[in-house]
Design an enzyme around this catalytic site. Structure first.
Site, PDB file in Angstrom:
ATOM      1  N   GLY A  24       0.817  -1.206   0.000  1.00  0.00           N
ATOM      2  CA  GLY A  24       0.000   0.000   0.000  1.00  0.00           C
ATOM      3  C   GLY A  24       0.850   1.255   0.000  1.00  0.00           C
ATOM      4  O   GLY A  24       2.086   1.199   0.053  1.00  0.00           O
ATOM      5  N   ASN A  83      -0.727   3.949  16.295  1.00  0.00           N
ATOM      6  CA  ASN A  83      -0.098   2.772  16.905  1.00  0.00           C
ATOM      7  C   ASN A  83       1.360   3.012  17.295  1.00  0.00           C
ATOM      8  O   ASN A  83       1.875   2.352  18.191  1.00  0.00           O
ATOM      9  CB  ASN A  83      -0.178   1.588  15.940  1.00  0.00           C
ATOM     10  CG  ASN A  83       0.689   0.431  16.392  1.00  0.00           C
ATOM     11  OD1 ASN A  83       0.362  -0.275  17.346  1.00  0.00           O
ATOM     12  ND2 ASN A  83       1.824   0.231  15.727  1.00  0.00           N
ATOM     13  N   ALA A  99       2.953   7.228  32.014  1.00  0.00           N
ATOM     14  CA  ALA A  99       2.417   8.588  32.032  1.00  0.00           C
ATOM     15  C   ALA A  99       1.991   9.029  30.639  1.00  0.00           C
ATOM     16  O   ALA A  99       0.939   9.668  30.464  1.00  0.00           O
ATOM     17  CB  ALA A  99       3.454   9.550  32.593  1.00  0.00           C
ATOM     18  N   TYR A 142       6.709   5.970  30.465  1.00  0.00           N
ATOM     19  CA  TYR A 142       5.870   5.307  29.457  1.00  0.00           C
ATOM     20  C   TYR A 142       4.409   5.286  29.906  1.00  0.00           C
ATOM     21  O   TYR A 142       3.502   5.644  29.142  1.00  0.00           O
ATOM     22  CB  TYR A 142       6.377   3.887  29.222  1.00  0.00           C
ATOM     23  CG  TYR A 142       5.589   3.106  28.193  1.00  0.00           C
ATOM     24  CD1 TYR A 142       5.710   3.383  26.842  1.00  0.00           C
ATOM     25  CD2 TYR A 142       4.728   2.074  28.588  1.00  0.00           C
ATOM     26  CE1 TYR A 142       4.990   2.656  25.901  1.00  0.00           C
ATOM     27  CE2 TYR A 142       4.011   1.354  27.654  1.00  0.00           C
ATOM     28  CZ  TYR A 142       4.137   1.645  26.309  1.00  0.00           C
ATOM     29  OH  TYR A 142       3.419   0.932  25.377  1.00  0.00           O
TER      30      TYR A 142
END
Length: 241
Positions: free
Chosen positions: A45, A77, A143, A141
Site C-alpha cells: 500500500g 499505533n 504517564a 511510558y
C-alpha cells in the site's frame, strides 16, 4: 457504481501490532496508508517513511497524506518504550517518549480531523497500554499512555457531534519482537509475567488487530471515548469503570 474502499492511516505499522493491524484491515478491503521509519516487507500500500520523533517531518508528511489520500480512519499505533526505574530514567527518555507517544498522536489527529468533520464521519483508534494503570519501571511510558487516554476522551467529546468516534485500546503483554527481547522464551521473567495474566498466556498481535477493526467499523458509530483493555484479564480489578 462501486464503493470506494475505506482509507485508513496506520502509524508504526512496520512490525508487531502495527503490522497485524495493517494486514487485518487490508484483508477487510481497506486501503491502508502506512507510516513508519522503514517499509515492512510485503506491504504493497501507500507508504511514507518518516521518523515521528521529528516534528517538522511529521507535519510535512501528514500534510501530504491528507492531500493525497483523505483518510477518514486513523490508527495511532506508533510508540516508544524505554523501560527503566525512575532513578535510572533521564530527561532524554522523557522527551523521546512524549514526542512519539503523545505529540505525534496529537499531530496525526490534528491533521486528519478537519477532513473527518467535513465528511461528517471519522474513526480514530489510539493504541495505549495497560501500563497507564501503573507498572514498575514504566513511570514515563505509563504517564504518556495515561495522557493518551485523557486526550482520547477529550477529543471524543469535542468531535462526537461531527460523527467522529475516538477510542483507545490498552494492550496487555502481547507476543511481539519487543516483548521477546525483554521476556525471552524460557526465562524466569517471562514465566513470572505469564503467571500474572489470568489467561496464563501472552496475547497475539492479531487479537489487538481484531479489536481495532471493530472501533474502525461503520457499526461502531455509537461507541466513543472508551478504553478497551485487551490484556487477558490482567487489568481486571484495577481498571477504572
Amino acid at each position: 457504481m462501486s464503493q470506494s474502499p475505506p482509507v485508513t492511516l496506520v502509524t508504526g505499522m512496520s512490525r508487531g501490532i502495527g503490522a497485524a493491524i495493517a494486514h487485518n484491515l487490508q484483508a477487510k478491503g481497506h486501503k491502508v496508508v502506512g507510516i513508519a521509519r522503514t517499509r515492512p516487507e510485503g506491504f504493497d500500500g501507500p507508504f511514507y517513511p518518516v521518523d515521528l520523533a521529528n516534528q517538522a517531518a511529521t507535519a510535512a508528511t501528514l500534510e501530504q497524506i491528507v492531500a493525497e489520500h483523505h483518510p477518514l480512519r486513523v490508527v495511532n499505533n506508533a510508540g516508544l518504550a524505554r523501560n527503566k526505574p525512575l532513578a535510572d530514567a533521564t530527561l532524554d527518555d522523557f522527551d523521546a517518549m512524549v514526542a512519539i507517544n503523545l505529540r505525534a498522536a496529537f499531530q496525526v489527529m490534528h491533521a486528519t480531523i478537519p477532513a473527518m468533520r467535513k465528511a461528517r464521519f471519522g474513526r480514530i483508534v489510539n493504541i495505549g497500554s495497560r501500563a497507564a494503570l501503573g507498572k514498575p519501571g514504566r513511570a514515563i511510558y505509563g504517564a504518556t499512555k495515561a495522557g493518551l487516554l485523557g486526550m482520547t476522551r477529550t477529543i471524543a467529546l469535542e468531535t462526537a457531534a461531527d460523527g467522529i468516534t475516538v477510542n483507545l485500546i490498552g494492550p496487555g503483554p502481547i507476543e511481539t519482537d519487543m516483548i521477546r527481547i525483554g521476556y525471552p522464551e524460557g526465562s524466569q521473567a517471562r514465566a513470572e509475567l505469564v503467571a500474572e495474566v489470568p489467561m496464563r498466556r501472552f496475547g497475539q498481535p492479531e487479537e489487538i488487530a481484531t479489536a481495532t477493526a471493530y472501533f474502525l467499523s461503520d457499526d461502531a458509530g455509537f461507541t466513543t471515548g472508551q478504553a478497551l483493555y485487551v490484556c487477558g484479564g490482567i487489568t481486571t480489578g484495577s481498571a477504572p469503570s
